[in-house]
Design a protein around this motif. Structure first.
Motif: not given
Length: 265
Positions: A89, A93, A95-97, A99-100, A118
């Motif tokens: 990561t 990015t 936070g988004a990575d 979570a996903a 988060l």
């Protein structure tokens, strides 16, 4: 009359108790699912990390991972009886990575209120703070923020992380120079394209060992207070408590010291 009322009351109580006894098992709410159970069932701990922040995390050109937190994540996975899979990561990015794609994020992740929105954090394992690193001849020039925030001073930052946030909050006159690769950013100072960088004291110490031309500026008295911890799924207390217990043992049974020694002595 009184005795009849008592008998009726006892009968009703018996019905209530019997009903509770009979239906209690069926109505008892199931324990909420935890990522801890998912990880064990999957046989894999998915670990987000940037791979660009030594001594905590590093990913080389061949995709090999190393660093204090990389080995700590491997130890965590081993204690769970699963394999650790690292997911690349970036600081922008993360936070988004996380979570996903991931069960945990590691690699010198600073505890911030924005990140706490988060997910959960583990207990901290390092106390740190922002301090400059510069060419050794210039250490005396950059002791205070007032000396750094001057026209003509070039401060290099890696985009998206707490280093950039700190620099943009405190520097209004100095020139902020973005450099996208945190693995090569310190060479910008060595080669004279930047005057200094402000980053966590732990990193300044490690980078000074790799670049004899560079010296950390008062790493024992950084400008800020910060802590490093592991980022965990939001709301999952069961997983958080397990990670905290594992980390507590690792910090006291010699595991963390053994893993960190090759990097920071």
């Amino acid at each position: 009359m009184v005795w009849r009322a008592v008998r009726v009351g006892l009968a009703l109580l018996g019905v209530v108790v019997a009903g509770t006894s009979c239906s209690g098992g069926a109505q008892r709410p199931a324990a909420p699912a935890s990522r801890l159970d998912d990880v064990v069932a999957r046989g894999e701990l998915r670990v987000c990390s940037t791979g660009d922040y030594r001594p905590f995390t590093f990913r080389d050109a061949d995709g090999r991972w190393s660093g204090i937190d990389v080995d700590m994540a491997r130890d965590m996975a081993a204690k769970l009886g699963v394999k650790a899979t690292f997911v690349p990561t970036t600081w922008q990015t993360l936070g988004a990575d996380f979570a996903a794609k991931c069960d945990i994020a590691v690699g010198g992740v600073s505890v911030t209120l924005d990140r706490a929105r988060l997910g959960f954090f583990s207990e901290p394992y390092v106390v740190d703070g922002k301090t400059p690193i510069t060419r050794c001849a210039d250490v005396g020039r950059f002791q205070a923020l007032e000396q750094i925030d001057r026209p003509g001073v070039r401060v290099v930052v890696n985009p998206g992380g707490t280093n950039e946030t700190f620099a943009r909050q405190h520097l209004k006159q100095a020139t902020i120079v973005e450099h996208p690769d945190n693995n090569t950013i310190f060479q910008e100072i060595v080669d004279g394209r930047a005057d200094l960088m402000m980053t966590d004291a732990t990193e300044t110490r490690w980078q000074a060992r790799q670049h004899p031309q560079l010296c950390p500026v008062h790493p024992d008295q950084p400008f800020t207070f910060a802590e490093k911890a592991y980022l965990l799924p939001r709301g999952d207390v069961v997983f958080q408590q397990w990670v905290n217990q594992w980390l507590h043992l690792a910090l006291h049974d010699g595991t963390y010291r053994r893993i960190a020694a090759p990097w920071i002595g």
